[in-house]
Design a protein around this motif. Structure first.
Motif, PDB file in Angstrom:
ATOM      1  N   GLY A  38       0.805   2.060  -3.318  1.00  0.00           N
ATOM      2  CA  GLY A  38      -0.463   2.164  -3.892  1.00  0.00           C
ATOM      3  C   GLY A  38      -0.936   0.867  -4.819  1.00  0.00           C
ATOM      4  O   GLY A  38      -1.929   1.115  -5.475  1.00  0.00           O
TER       5      GLY A  38
ATOM      6  N   ARG B  57      -3.003  11.231   2.187  1.00  0.00           N
ATOM      7  CA  ARG B  57      -2.310  10.259   1.834  1.00  0.00           C
ATOM      8  C   ARG B  57      -0.688  10.576   1.861  1.00  0.00           C
ATOM      9  O   ARG B  57       0.092   9.896   2.587  1.00  0.00           O
ATOM     10  N   GLU B  58      -0.419  11.725   1.542  1.00  0.00           N
ATOM     11  CA  GLU B  58       1.025  12.245   1.421  1.00  0.00           C
ATOM     12  C   GLU B  58       1.260  12.496   3.007  1.00  0.00           C
ATOM     13  O   GLU B  58       2.445  12.014   3.706  1.00  0.00           O
TER      14      GLU B  58
ATOM     15  N   ASP C 236       0.638  -1.131  -0.071  1.00  0.00           N
ATOM     16  CA  ASP C 236      -0.159   0.152   0.128  1.00  0.00           C
ATOM     17  C   ASP C 236       0.804   1.303  -0.107  1.00  0.00           C
ATOM     18  O   ASP C 236       0.098   2.400  -0.422  1.00  0.00           O
ATOM     19  N   VAL C 237       2.162   1.080   0.428  1.00  0.00           N
ATOM     20  CA  VAL C 237       3.009   2.266   0.295  1.00  0.00           C
ATOM     21  C   VAL C 237       3.262   2.698  -1.252  1.00  0.00           C
ATOM     22  O   VAL C 237       3.160   4.132  -1.444  1.00  0.00           O
TER      23      VAL C 237
ATOM     24  N   SER D 177       1.760   4.853   6.896  1.00  0.00           N
ATOM     25  CA  SER D 177       1.414   3.951   5.647  1.00  0.00           C
ATOM     26  C   SER D 177       1.994   2.584   5.839  1.00  0.00           C
ATOM     27  O   SER D 177       3.082   2.326   6.282  1.00  0.00           O
TER      28      SER D 177
ATOM     29  N   LEU E   3      -9.251   6.752   2.474  1.00  0.00           N
ATOM     30  CA  LEU E   3      -7.839   6.490   2.868  1.00  0.00           C
ATOM     31  C   LEU E   3      -7.900   5.548   3.867  1.00  0.00           C
ATOM     32  O   LEU E   3      -8.266   6.090   5.092  1.00  0.00           O
TER      33      LEU E   3
ATOM     34  N   ARG F 215      -0.117  11.069   5.611  1.00  0.00           N
ATOM     35  CA  ARG F 215      -0.021   9.841   6.227  1.00  0.00           C
ATOM     36  C   ARG F 215       1.471   9.196   6.301  1.00  0.00           C
ATOM     37  O   ARG F 215       1.751   8.365   7.346  1.00  0.00           O
ATOM     38  N   GLY F 216       2.031   9.264   5.063  1.00  0.00           N
ATOM     39  CA  GLY F 216       3.478   8.452   4.949  1.00  0.00           C
ATOM     40  C   GLY F 216       4.450   9.523   5.696  1.00  0.00           C
ATOM     41  O   GLY F 216       5.402   9.001   6.396  1.00  0.00           O
TER      42      GLY F 216
ATOM     43  N   THR G 266      -6.285   4.209   7.148  1.00  0.00           N
ATOM     44  CA  THR G 266      -5.225   4.717   8.327  1.00  0.00           C
ATOM     45  C   THR G 266      -5.332   3.569   9.375  1.00  0.00           C
ATOM     46  O   THR G 266      -6.450   2.839   9.750  1.00  0.00           O
TER      47      THR G 266
ATOM     48  N   HIS H 116       2.765  -1.518   4.585  1.00  0.00           N
ATOM     49  CA  HIS H 116       3.067  -2.279   3.480  1.00  0.00           C
ATOM     50  C   HIS H 116       2.020  -3.457   2.977  1.00  0.00           C
ATOM     51  O   HIS H 116       0.998  -2.971   2.245  1.00  0.00           O
TER      52      HIS H 116
END
Length: 381
Positions: free
Chosen positions: A38, A229-230, A35-36, A238, A60, A232-233, A62, A240
């Motif tokens: 996508g 999403r950005e 998922d990192v 994020s 998204l 979250r990283g 989480t 895997h």
């Protein structure tokens, strides 16, 4: 297993549910990617289905609702480099009550608590006054549905629109903390999308009454979710091969109707507890799966401790009540045993103390809250 370890007697939260056999099988058979990058197909399917259920463009996954509620105002503030937002939310909401320090520390967010109506909705007049006194920073208004400190009261879409209107008039983003929005939808017999429609973004928990082992969804427009999403990283949220968590969450989305049984169990419990001498039960306008009870003459932490001695686990709250939350592990046997335990505790409180009552506002904070406050104070010094 000791009585205090019995799952059917643990009423502290609906997060106490355990993944059942179908969920565990789904985890074992899940198709996964990363998922990192996508490309986890099960996560993608979960996000697509959740967005459709809530009537949003995107969703998204989480790890927790707390992270979703941190991402929500940060993504609303705009692209990286935008000023930190202020968040206006009910003084008794989960964001103000338990997430405030994280919002301030990790998001630089100015959290402003506002008075709440008895149903849990932020007071529209107080809210309008705060919105009019703008600070120049992006503003996010948060509504919690169901309203936890109002005994899980379910708010309908019209109530949320009463907050959305002044928020939009002042250019604010409306975030719906829908940790138990599924309970509200079932209690009100209203589609999730209708309850979510007045909001610009929605947090939706998978790991409470719906019973998934972990996870929450943050829903909104495609552009909004892309910013989240950005973020979250950046926050380390994020995962895997997250499909192993998305697979049981997909089953959880099929179980929304099952929440009606939890509400019926809570109603039965409320009725039995209200019949006990010296016990006061909070009655919300639109009840869901929570029961809050107050035993006159005994503080919530003391009441919770004595109930634990009878094998029943509850959560003490600073509003003078202990909280019972029903979920799929509870049945009428659990209801009878919980009522029997509270009756036994009530019998140990002298009648004079019951007549005098106690001061809920002056009751000591429960241990979990004291720990939170102590850690926050230590971090500030």
């Amino acid at each position: 297993m000791t009585p205090s370890d019995a799952p059917h007697l643990d009423f502290r939260s609906d997060t106490r549910t355990l993944p059942d056999t179908p969920m565990r099988a789904a985890m074992a058979a899940a198709r996964v990617g990363d998922d990192v990058y996508g490309d986890d197909p099960t996560v993608a399917l979960l996000e697509e289905r959740a967005a459709a259920l809530l009537g949003t463009e995107a969703a998204l996954l989480t790890p927790t609702g707390t992270m979703a509620n941190l991402l929500a105002p940060l993504a609303a503030a705009g692209p990286p480099g935008a000023p930190a937002p202020r968040v206006i939310t009910g003084a008794g909401s989960h964001m103000a009550f338990l997430e405030a320090d994280g919002l301030r520390r990790f998001g630089g967010i100015d959290l402003v608590p506002v008075a709440q109506r008895p149903d849990g909705l932020p007071d529209p007049d107080a809210l309008s006054a705060l919105l009019a006194a703008g600070t120049g920073a992006p503003t996010v208004v948060c509504v919690e549905n169901t309203a936890m400190m109002r005994c899980g009261n379910a708010l309908d879409a019209e109530a949320v629109r009463a907050v959305a209107e002044p928020a939009r008039r002042h250019g604010a983003h409306l975030h719906l903390d829908g940790a138990r929005l599924a309970n509200a939808a079932v209690a009100l017999e209203t589609p999730l999308a209708e309850l979510a429609r007045p909001a610009d973004s929605v947090t939706f928990s998978l790991s409470k009454g719906l019973g998934a082992p972990a996870g929450a969804l943050l829903c909104g427009t495609r552009a909004y979710v892309a910013r989240a999403r950005e973020l979250r990283g950046w926050l380390g949220g994020s995962l895997h091969q997250a499909g192993v968590l998305a697979a049981p969450a997909l089953l959880a989305l099929d179980r929304l109707p099952d929440l009606a049984a939890d509400h019926a169990t809570a109603a039965a419990l409320a009725g039995r507890l209200a019949a006990l001498p010296g016990v006061q039960v909070m009655r919300p306008p639109r009840p869901t799966n929570m029961v809050m009870a107050r035993l006159a003459g005994l503080s919530p932490p003391a009441c919770a401790e004595r109930l634990a001695g009878h094998g029943v686990r509850v959560l003490p709250l600073p509003n003078g009540h202990v909280r019972f939350v029903t979920h799929r592990a509870h049945d009428m046997i659990a209801v009878r045993e919980a009522a029997r335990a509270l009756a036994a505790v009530a019998a140990t409180v002298p009648r004079a103390r019951q007549a005098a009552g106690d001061d809920p506002a002056g009751a000591p904070a429960p241990p979990w809250r004291r720990k939170h406050d102590d850690e926050a104070a230590g971090a500030r010094t």
